[in-house]
Structures are given as C-alpha cells and as structure tokens.
Motif scaffolding. Structure first.
Motif, short mmCIF file in Angstrom:
data_model
loop_
_atom_site.label_atom_id
_atom_site.label_comp_id
_atom_site.label_asym_id
_atom_site.label_seq_id
_atom_site.Cartn_x
_atom_site.Cartn_y
_atom_site.Cartn_z
N MET A 208 53.88 19.26 71.26
CA MET A 208 53.85 18.67 69.91
C MET A 208 54.88 19.37 69.03
O MET A 208 55.64 18.73 68.31
CB MET A 208 52.47 18.83 69.29
CG MET A 208 51.37 18.03 69.97
SD MET A 208 49.71 18.49 69.40
CE MET A 208 49.78 18.04 67.67
N SER B 174 58.64 17.73 67.85
CA SER B 174 58.85 17.68 66.41
C SER B 174 60.07 18.51 66.00
O SER B 174 60.86 18.10 65.15
CB SER B 174 57.62 18.17 65.66
OG SER B 174 56.48 17.45 66.05
N THR C 32 49.96 11.15 68.08
CA THR C 32 49.93 10.73 66.67
C THR C 32 50.26 11.92 65.77
O THR C 32 50.95 11.75 64.76
CB THR C 32 48.52 10.19 66.30
OG1 THR C 32 48.22 9.12 67.18
CG2 THR C 32 48.48 9.68 64.88
N ALA C 33 49.77 13.09 66.14
CA ALA C 33 49.96 14.27 65.30
C ALA C 33 51.30 14.96 65.56
O ALA C 33 51.49 16.11 65.21
CB ALA C 33 48.82 15.26 65.49
N SER C 34 52.22 14.25 66.21
CA SER C 34 53.57 14.81 66.32
C SER C 34 54.59 13.68 66.18
O SER C 34 54.63 13.02 65.14
CB SER C 34 53.74 15.64 67.59
OG SER C 34 53.51 14.88 68.76
N MET D 49 54.27 9.85 64.45
CA MET D 49 54.15 9.64 63.00
C MET D 49 55.40 10.06 62.24
O MET D 49 55.44 10.02 61.02
CB MET D 49 52.94 10.43 62.46
CG MET D 49 51.64 9.68 62.55
SD MET D 49 51.66 8.26 61.43
CE MET D 49 50.36 7.26 62.15
#
Lengths: 318, 282
Positions: free
Chosen positions: B180, B184, B210-212, B215
C-alpha cells in the motif's frame, strides 16, 4: 495489585508473597528483611526469564497490557509537559482516537501525532478504542503539513487495533483518508519518524506510518491484520489466534528481519508497563538519535530515499 | 387463502434426471435479473446484461481487449511471481494455493500490466484479476503496479489502473501491507512527473486497495453498482449491529459522498477514457 497476564503467573505468585512479607515487615514483629530481599531478587530473575523468550502471541498480549503506556503518556514525558495539543480536521470534527500537537523535545519543537487509547471503560469509549475515523487521518495530515510548513520534524506514535470500520467512516471515505496520507507522507520534506508503541494493525496503523525511520518497540506488533481476525477469516473462529500470531511474523524481530522496519527500541525487562520511565527514556534516546541523523540530509535526499525504501519492500521472483 | 397460492411442498420437486441442463458456454444467465443471453451476445455487449445492465465481473484479458486498440499491447513483467516469504500455511499451504490458482486461472498473479495504445493514446494499463486469490494484493501485485508506474514515467505516458480486489493478501502479511505504501509512494513520483493517473474501480474494490492506489486517481471512475469500500459490508454490519442501508458502499453511494468523479458504463469506458486523456494532455 497490578494486572498480570496469563503467562505472568509465576511473577504474580512471587508478587503476592512479596506483598505479604512486606505487610509482615510493616507490623514490625518479625524480621523478614532477608525474605523480602530474596523474593525481590527472585521476582526480578523470574521476570527476566519469562520476558527473555516471549512467543509472538505473548508479545501481542503484552502490547495490549492495560497498564502499558499509551501515546499521550509518551508525549507528555518526551516533551517534559510542554505539549500543546491541536484539534480538528477543519472539515468534520475532532477525532478523539487521534491526537497531535507541538511539544519541545530536547530543545527543539517537534510535531507529535498518534492514536490514543483509553485507560478505563469510559475513556476507552471516548477514544473509540484507539480506532480513528477518516477525520482522524485527515487531522493527522493537517498537522503533518503544518509541521512541514514550519520545518519541524514529525514523530508519529502508532497504537491501534485498526481504522474504525463503521458506517459513517465509510461514508466519509476511510479508504481515501488513509490512501491520501500514504502518498502525502511519502513526500513530506521534514524528517518523519514512526514508532509502533503497541498495536500496529493494518491500514489503520500505516495511515500514519510512512516515515524515514519506522521503529518498533520490542513487544509491539505490526501486520496486515490482527491474529484474532486472521484466525477468524482463515479458520472461521478465534481458536487459532496463537498459530496466526506465529504465521503472520508480526514481531519487531520478524519485521526487522524481513526489511519492513528500520529498527527496534528495547523495552525494560517485564515490558514497557513494568517500568514506564525506563520505556520513555529508551524511546527518547531513539528519537533523539534519529532526528539528529535525518537532519543532516537535505529534504530532497530524505524524500527520495524514503520513497525508495518503501519501493523496495516485497518478496518476488523474477 | 386458496391452496394454489401456496407451495404445498417445500424445496425443488423436480427429480435430478428431469433437470434441464443449460449447455455450458453457450448461454449466459444474468446473476442479477436472471435474463438469459447467448454468451456471444453477452461478450459482444461487453459482458453487460442487455436487460438490467448488470456488469459481470471480468478479468484482465477482457479489459485489455476492450481498451487496447485492436487488442494489441505489450505485457510487462509477465513472469513476476509470488514467493512465500513467511512459509505461510492455514488450511492450505500458500505455495499450494498459488499453484492451484495458477493452474485454475492460467494467470501468474492477481494483476497484469501492459503498455499500448488506447484510441491512439499511448498508455500503461494495470488490471487486476479477481479470480486469482480474490484479486488480493501481495508483493507481486505491488511490484507490478510499481514497475508499471515506472514504465509510465519512463515513457512519459498516463497510467490507468483497473482495480478489482478484496484487499491485501493475508498470506504475505506485512509484506502485503507495505505494498500500500509502495504503490502510493510510486504514484507520488508519477504526480511529480505531472503524468495523469486514472483509477477505475470495479466490482469489488475493498480493503488495502481502496486505502491506497484505487482512491488516488487524478480522476476516480467506477463501473455501475460496484461494491467499493474500506471495511467489507459484513464487518461494518457487525460493528454497527444493524442492517446496512440500501445501496451502501455501491459506486452510486461513493459518487454521492464525493469519492468518485463519475460512473461510466463499460460500453462507454474506452471512449470516455480517450476523451479524458485528451483533456488531460499538455
């Protein structure tokens, strides 16, 4: 009587005997000085022996010890009570599970940020058990940007069972909030030191965990999921939590060995809760050393080596 | 009430030998409205139901066919495959799980990356395969996306990522988690090179994906009615202790709450991306 974990039973027994001896001594009728000294020595020896060789699951238990110091306790000690807490994400609210602000550390101003757990039932609820909502991550980012603007180093203290999986958290974009922090933290121009002081559960921990130096306390754990939830998903119940704790390789030693963290901060024998002042002093020493080293680099060097460090993490076969 | 309103005997009464089998491969029955189409019509319709517009889950082979001009592309790091850094074993050994997934899907891992032309625009596209261990992100997924971004930077072209994943791959534990941060961080480099990143979220996109990167698009696009969220719906339901509202964590829900730029029908995806890329070009 302090709280003892199940594997600390021999320590608890000795502690009880010691307390009884001290009571007898206090009555002043019998001389039990030798017994007391003997028991104290035994207690220390037993503690050392038990803590020398903890299993991964026992470390997870230690990381959650109810008397283990939490983020604000570290900050207060490290800043000699100069800490000024700053609140709010400027959009939705102030998340009580995430705290942050400036404090004087070794003669310089430093931004401290971290998840905060509560000490008793009321406070645990108030702090949402250390599980931030999206506004917690956005507050953290706002404070990091503030530190960057005034060229102050950032120290994050990580201690969370995870980002909060609630309905409003989803509505307000928990995923986006964490993702944004990852890309922004990678580019912060000031030194960033991240320390896992207790529980480092998944994205909720990583959301404030992208730093030049990522350190773990000796008994902290850090992984993609908690052993209980791992057990629940893979075996459909919590009975395999100990096996899961082994399999996940979540201890500081494993994480360092796998090149996923940069260092380990020792804890006093018996865990951080057994001698808080000593734990604080070890953390202080580590932060001091790392800020000094990181400050020698210029901002571009720090950012590119930070990005490179995370880019190199993984295990693949070409 | 008359008895012919009610089912007199519960369950399926037809004996197995009288059961009418649908020949495998010839027909497609929509998972949402049960409408039946020929498989040929279904794929010609971009694997979308012509009655209710349900978007069937498809993989990288199909998406590449939809997006790359004349289905021509060069796959990069094709043979990059997972190791087993933790010698992980649950009900099954991770190495065995990998082997059987490879055999079952014919894929090497849960993402493929390629460069080629999309309506004339040179691009790098990454696309996840949900069939491969739930599209989960381990070291290989992270590394391929990272190298895909490197390729986009090298070629000075936009990066497009099609997400379809349950999240991080548990069998690689913290190695997965760090993907992640890695993806990012790489996107930060893409942004610094001022190259567009278009994120396409498809059913399902949850957890660490989703958390990297998913989004972090300059433009976030989703297919209709996809499940998109951080925590899975079951976990959220357990947390709040009541039923979830209708449409919770769908594409439409995320659009409404401000996390997507727009939703696009798969049939329009290529045209739409082409227009968007034209508008982002320098």
């Amino acid at each position: 009587m302090p709280v003892f974990l199940d594997f600390e039973e021999p320590i608890a027994d000795l502690f009880e005997q010691l307390e009884k001896a001290q009571q007898t001594e206090a009555k002043g009728k019998v001389d039990v000085k030798d017994t007391i000294a003997d028991l104290e020595a035994k207690l220390e020896k037993t503690r050392k022996e038990i803590y020398k060789d903890l299993t991964p699951w026992q470390r997870v238990q230690t990381s959650r010890h109810p008397e283990r110091p939490y983020t604000l306790a570290y900050i207060e000690s490290l800043t000699d009570d100069t800490f000024i807490e700053l609140h709010g994400d400027r959009n939705v609210k102030d998340d009580k599970a995430m705290v942050g602000g400036f404090g004087m550390f070794e003669g310089q101003s430093v931004m401290f940020i971290g998840q905060q757990k509560g000490k008793n039932t009321k406070m645990r609820q108030y702090r949402n058990f250390g599980m931030p909502n999206p506004e917690g991550y956005r507050k953290a980012l706002r404070l990091m940007k503030l530190a960057e603007k005034f060229n102050k180093p950032i120290v994050t203290l990580i201690d969370t069972p995870g980002a909060y999986p609630g309905l409003e958290a989803e509505e307000r974009g928990q995923g986006e909030a964490i993702a944004r922090n990852l890309i922004e933290m990678a580019q912060l121009t000031v030194p960033v030191i991240c320390i896992i002081i207790g529980e480092g559960a998944s994205g909720g921990a990583l959301g404030i965990g992208v730093g030049d130096k990522v350190l773990m306390l000796e008994n902290a754990w850090y992984s993609v999921i908690s052993p209980e939830n791992c057990s629940a998903i893979l075996w459909r119940n919590w009975d395999h939590k100990e096996t899961a704790a082994d399999s996940l390789k979540l201890t500081a030693e494993n994480m360092l060995g796998n090149g996923l963290i940069d260092g380990i901060i020792p804890e006093p024998s018996g865990g951080a809760h057994s001698d808080k002042e000593k734990a604080f002093s070890f953390v202080r020493k580590a932060i001091k050393k790392n800020i000094a080293e990181l400050s020698k680099l210029d901002a571009d060097e720090r950012v590119s080596s930070r990005i490179e460090k995370f880019s190199n993490m993984g295990f693949v076969q070409d | 009430m008359s008895s012919w309103f009610k089912r007199a005997k519960q369950g399926v009464q037809t004996p197995t030998k009288e059961k009418k089998e649908t020949p495998e491969g010839l027909w497609y029955k929509c998972r949402s409205c049960k409408n039946v189409m020929t498989s040929e019509d279904h794929s010609a319709n971009y694997w979308v139901c012509d009655s209710c517009s349900y978007h069937e889950r498809i993989g990288s082979i199909e998406y590449f066919r939809i997006l790359f001009d004349e289905n021509k592309f060069t796959e990069i790091n094709r043979n990059l495959s997972s190791g087993d850094p933790l010698t992980f074993e649950d009900t099954k050994k991770y190495v065995d799980r990998l082997k059987s997934s490879k055999r079952k899907t014919g894929l090497v891992d849960a993402v493929r990356t390629a460069h080629g032309k999309l309506d004339g625009h040179a691009v790098v596209i990454g696309c996840m395969d949900f069939n491969f261990i739930g599209g989960s992100m381990g070291s290989v997924v992270g590394e391929k996306i990272a190298r895909g971004i490197d390729e986009a930077i090298k070629k000075k072209v936009p990066f497009i990522m099609i997400s379809k994943s349950g999240g991080a791959r548990m069998m690689e534990a913290a190695f997965s988690l760090m993907q992640m941060a890695k993806t990012s961080a790489k996107l930060a480099l893409l942004a610094r090179a001022k190259l567009p990143f278009i994120s396409i979220l498809t059913d399902p996109t949850t957890g660490g994906v989703t958390a990297s990167f998913a989004m972090l698009g300059d433009v976030n696009i989703a297919e209709p009615r996809a499940l998109i969220g951080f925590a899975g719906p079951r976990i959220v339901k357990e947390t709040i202790g009541k039923d979830l509202p209708e449409g919770f964590q769908t594409s439409e829900f995320l659009l409404e709450h401000g996390f997507l730029d727009y939703i696009v029908d798969r049939k329009e995806l290529k045209n739409n991306l082409s227009s968007m890329l034209t508008m982002l070009e320098k």
